[in-house]
Motif scaffolding. Structure first.
Motif, PDB file in Angstrom:
ATOM      1  N   MET A   1       0.716  -1.174   0.102  1.00  0.00           N
ATOM      2  CA  MET A   1       0.002  -0.038  -0.102  1.00  0.00           C
ATOM      3  C   MET A   1       0.926   1.180  -0.163  1.00  0.00           C
ATOM      4  O   MET A   1       1.787   1.223   0.858  1.00  0.00           O
ATOM      5  N   LYS A   2       0.536   2.223  -0.907  1.00  0.00           N
ATOM      6  CA  LYS A   2       1.332   3.449  -1.013  1.00  0.00           C
ATOM      7  C   LYS A   2       1.254   4.515   0.257  1.00  0.00           C
ATOM      8  O   LYS A   2       0.154   4.045   1.014  1.00  0.00           O
ATOM      9  N   SER A   3       2.242   5.248   0.681  1.00  0.00           N
ATOM     10  CA  SER A   3       2.109   5.873   1.668  1.00  0.00           C
ATOM     11  C   SER A   3       0.684   6.883   1.735  1.00  0.00           C
ATOM     12  O   SER A   3       0.164   7.103   2.862  1.00  0.00           O
ATOM     13  N   ALA A   4       0.600   7.382   0.605  1.00  0.00           N
ATOM     14  CA  ALA A   4      -0.855   8.366   0.656  1.00  0.00           C
ATOM     15  C   ALA A   4      -2.051   7.247   1.146  1.00  0.00           C
ATOM     16  O   ALA A   4      -2.571   8.039   1.670  1.00  0.00           O
ATOM     17  N   GLU A   5      -2.111   6.252   0.581  1.00  0.00           N
ATOM     18  CA  GLU A   5      -3.212   5.320   0.792  1.00  0.00           C
ATOM     19  C   GLU A   5      -3.208   4.998   2.347  1.00  0.00           C
ATOM     20  O   GLU A   5      -4.254   4.950   2.958  1.00  0.00           O
ATOM     21  N   LYS A   6      -1.911   4.651   3.049  1.00  0.00           N
ATOM     22  CA  LYS A   6      -1.875   4.541   4.338  1.00  0.00           C
ATOM     23  C   LYS A   6      -2.331   5.668   5.165  1.00  0.00           C
ATOM     24  O   LYS A   6      -3.135   5.569   6.392  1.00  0.00           O
ATOM     25  N   ILE A   7      -1.933   6.903   4.716  1.00  0.00           N
ATOM     26  CA  ILE A   7      -2.322   8.150   5.439  1.00  0.00           C
ATOM     27  C   ILE A   7      -3.867   8.454   5.469  1.00  0.00           C
ATOM     28  O   ILE A   7      -4.570   8.621   6.263  1.00  0.00           O
ATOM     29  N   LEU A   8      -4.756   8.163   4.107  1.00  0.00           N
ATOM     30  CA  LEU A   8      -5.944   8.004   4.145  1.00  0.00           C
ATOM     31  C   LEU A   8      -6.659   7.342   4.885  1.00  0.00           C
ATOM     32  O   LEU A   8      -7.650   7.556   5.552  1.00  0.00           O
ATOM     33  N   GLU A   9      -6.046   6.071   4.985  1.00  0.00           N
ATOM     34  CA  GLU A   9      -6.845   4.757   5.916  1.00  0.00           C
ATOM     35  C   GLU A   9      -6.753   5.170   7.327  1.00  0.00           C
ATOM     36  O   GLU A   9      -7.552   4.939   8.120  1.00  0.00           O
ATOM     37  N   THR A  10      -5.484   5.824   7.470  1.00  0.00           N
ATOM     38  CA  THR A  10      -5.135   6.031   9.203  1.00  0.00           C
ATOM     39  C   THR A  10      -6.216   7.284   9.573  1.00  0.00           C
ATOM     40  O   THR A  10      -6.963   7.109  10.595  1.00  0.00           O
ATOM     41  N   ILE A  11      -6.387   8.348   8.745  1.00  0.00           N
ATOM     42  CA  ILE A  11      -7.323   9.251   9.208  1.00  0.00           C
ATOM     43  C   ILE A  11      -8.571   8.768   8.966  1.00  0.00           C
ATOM     44  O   ILE A  11      -9.629   9.278   9.904  1.00  0.00           O
ATOM     45  N   LYS A  12      -8.974   7.955   7.920  1.00  0.00           N
ATOM     46  CA  LYS A  12     -10.454   7.337   8.225  1.00  0.00           C
ATOM     47  C   LYS A  12     -10.835   6.681   9.336  1.00  0.00           C
ATOM     48  O   LYS A  12     -11.814   6.685  10.102  1.00  0.00           O
ATOM     49  N   ARG A  13      -9.558   5.748   9.935  1.00  0.00           N
ATOM     50  CA  ARG A  13      -9.819   5.156  11.279  1.00  0.00           C
ATOM     51  C   ARG A  13      -9.766   6.157  12.430  1.00  0.00           C
ATOM     52  O   ARG A  13     -10.575   6.096  13.444  1.00  0.00           O
ATOM     53  N   ASP A  14      -8.783   6.882  12.309  1.00  0.00           N
ATOM     54  CA  ASP A  14      -8.677   7.621  13.707  1.00  0.00           C
ATOM     55  C   ASP A  14      -9.344   9.247  13.834  1.00  0.00           C
ATOM     56  O   ASP A  14      -9.385   9.550  14.761  1.00  0.00           O
TER      57      ASP A  14
END
Length: 205
Positions: A1-14
């Motif tokens: 998973m790309k860094s940008a995708e990880k960031i989006l998923e983290t913000i979605k969760r947190d």
């Protein structure tokens, strides 16, 4: 998973986070996190707000925009909406309710089969989270004293549930039936109501 995708998923969760929080969680530099966030802001996927603190400069918090939330799948949403509208036109509200009831019955039966294999409440809830994860709900558990929170950071049927509120009520019904009369399940946060996640509070009755 790309860094940008990880960031989006983290913000979605947190929810709203700072660049430093992202950096610590994802193992990157704060400067690197900021650069990714700025790129995502340029794409319209995130936005920021500066919150005042008692000492020092305001802290910048980043959150998903509506476009950012839309990056997470809503399963076959357009087709589902068309089907819901067709059923309502042909069979009325009663027909729509029958579909919601049928979905609830099948989901409850499937979950019951899976949870019957679990010996404790803790394991049942863990298995329920696993099942919801597989279905795209980005689910997790949090324990707060005697209360357990079942948190769903994404709803893959959100558009359908907005059009047919019975689907949301079915989710609540299923959780209550699964846990039985010794527990009370209430929903304290609701995506369809405009909040960023759904939260179900599970407390002893």
């Amino acid at each position: 998973m790309k860094s940008a995708e990880k960031i989006l998923e983290t913000i979605k969760r947190d929810g709203s986070v700072t660049a430093k929080q992202l950096a610590d969680k994802l193992g990157m530099t704060t400067m690197g996190a900021r650069q990714h966030l700025q790129a995502l802001e340029y794409e319209g996927l995130v936005s920021f707000s500066d919150l005042k603190v008692k000492i020092g400069r305001p802290t910048r918090h980043w959150a998903l925009t509506a476009k950012g939330h839309s990056q997470f799948s809503d399963r076959h949403s357009d087709l589902t909406i068309h089907v819901i509208e067709a059923v309502e036109n042909l069979f009325g509200v009663e027909g729509l309710q029958k579909i919601a009831d049928e979905r609830e019955a099948k989901t409850y039966s499937f979950y019951t089969t899976e949870l019957d294999k679990c010996a404790t409440l803790e394991r049942k809830l863990e298995r329920l989270v696993e099942l919801r994860q597989q279905e795209g709900y980005m689910a997790e558990l949090q324990v707060q004293g005697d209360t357990v929170l079942l948190i769903e950071n994404h709803c893959p049927i959100c558009k359908a549930a907005t059009r047919c509120p019975s689907l949301c009520q079915s989710e609540l019904n299923i959780f209550q039936r699964l846990l039985g009369e010794h527990y009370i399940v209430t929903r304290s946060e609701h995506i369809v109501a405009g909040e960023r996640r759904c939260v179900y509070q599970i407390t002893p009755s």
